[in-house]
Design a protein around this motif. Structure first.
Motif, mmCIF file in Angstrom:
data_model
loop_
_atom_site.group_PDB
_atom_site.id
_atom_site.type_symbol
_atom_site.label_atom_id
_atom_site.label_comp_id
_atom_site.label_asym_id
_atom_site.label_seq_id
_atom_site.Cartn_x
_atom_site.Cartn_y
_atom_site.Cartn_z
ATOM 1 N N SER A 63 0.857 -1.287 -0.044
ATOM 2 C CA SER A 63 0.123 -0.048 0.091
ATOM 3 C C SER A 63 0.846 1.131 0.009
ATOM 4 N N ARG A 64 2.094 1.036 0.576
ATOM 5 C CA ARG A 64 2.944 2.275 0.699
ATOM 6 C C ARG A 64 4.366 1.811 0.525
ATOM 7 N N ASN B 219 7.491 -8.142 2.055
ATOM 8 C CA ASN B 219 7.955 -6.887 2.201
ATOM 9 C C ASN B 219 7.544 -6.073 3.461
ATOM 10 N N TYR C 208 15.802 -4.940 15.433
ATOM 11 C CA TYR C 208 15.136 -4.897 13.991
ATOM 12 C C TYR C 208 16.190 -5.576 13.221
ATOM 13 N N THR D 285 10.928 6.786 3.021
ATOM 14 C CA THR D 285 9.358 6.352 3.165
ATOM 15 C C THR D 285 8.821 6.838 4.403
#
Ligand code: NDP
Length: 250
Positions: A10-11, A92, A155, A190
């Motif tokens: 979506s982004r 992703n 992460y 982003t």
């Protein structure tokens, strides 16, 4: 006809991957977790390119819900794409965490593990029944597995796991002709981490100064690499890590 499933389409990076895949001739199933409107915009953009597209909700942190998700995939394949199976899976979707090692909680760690590592493992496992032989999987990692940067301990640890998993999946799925590769972007502008790279000029310039090509990345630097990995031109590439970082921290 080839169909690609992009999580988090979506982004950001996933949106550009979905568009580049469509431009390369794939129909695209994309997922979102909360931004249905943004996902539908991407669907419209792909439809305007003359390809078929459909958006489905998915929380990649909830592996227990994957069997139900694949039932919605199965139904969408039939109703929207006139197909029983798809060809490429792009793992992703994800969120970041920038918290010092000393302050990272068990909850932080579990979120990173569920969103990035457990999802790549079990979403791919769950997809196998619907994935065509000769297709492929692209996992998304990060430059942060090659170099360290403060606050990305949990992460990057998960992304390191994704890279190891990629090699194992490439071996496990090779007999079916399914290629599995991992793409590691550098810092990209982003919404990731509240848009930190895009919206913090000092950080943006500091990262650009440490990048051989002299700037941070934009989503359009990355989607085409995924389209390449999902093409016949990449048919002899599997179990490989490709970094698209403009040469960060060389
Ligand atoms: P964005 O924040 O721009 O987009 C995140 C996407 O993932 C959105 O589509 C979002 O859906 C979806 N998403 C977020 N959480 C979940 C969840 N729990 N379940 C399902 N979908 C979810 O991030 P990027 O495009 O920048 O990041 C994409 C991938 O690239 C991530 O794996 C990230 O780790 C990796 N990456 C990013 C880098 C960067 O600098 N940007 C660098 C290296 C790697 P929705 O729109 O509905 O919220």
């Amino acid at each position: 006809m080839s169909i690609a499933l992009v999580t988090g389409g979506s982004r950001g990076l996933g949106r550009d991957m979905a568009l580049k895949l469509a431009q390369s001739g794939h129909d695209v199933l994309l997922t979102y977790v909360s931004n249905a409107g943004a996902a539908e915009t991407v669907v419209s953009e792909i439809t305007a390119l003359g390809r078929r597209a459909h958006a489905l909700p998915l929380d990649v942190a909830d592996a227990q819900a994957f069997p139900a998700f694949f039932e919605t995939v199965r139904a969408a394949l039939r109703s929207v794409f006139d197909a029983e199976r798809f060809d490429y899976l792009v793992n992703n979707a994800g969120v970041g965490l920038n918290t010092p090692f000393q302050e990272t909680t068990v909850e932080d760690f579990d979120l990173m593990m569920n969103v990035h590592l457990k999802s790549a493992f079990f979403l791919t496992q769950g997809a196998l029944e619907l994935l065509n032989n000769g297709g492929g999987v692209v996992n998304i990692s990060s430059g942060l597995t090659r170099f360290s940067y403060p606050g990305y301990d949990a992460y990057a640890t998960m992304k390191g796991g994704v890279e190891t998993l990629t090699k194992y999946m490439a071996k496990s799925l090779g007999a079916r002709g399914i290629r599995v590769n991992v793409l590691a972007p550098g810092a990209i502008e982003t919404d990731f981490n509240s848009g930190a790279v895009r919206d913090t000029p000092d950080l943006n310039q500091a990262l650009a100064a440490q990048t051989a090509l002299g700037r941070v990345g934009v989503p359009e630097d990355v989607g085409g690499v995924v389209a390449f990995l999902c093409s016949d031109e990449a048919r002899w590439i599997t179990g490989t890590r490709i970094e698209a970082s403009g040469g960060m921290f060389l």
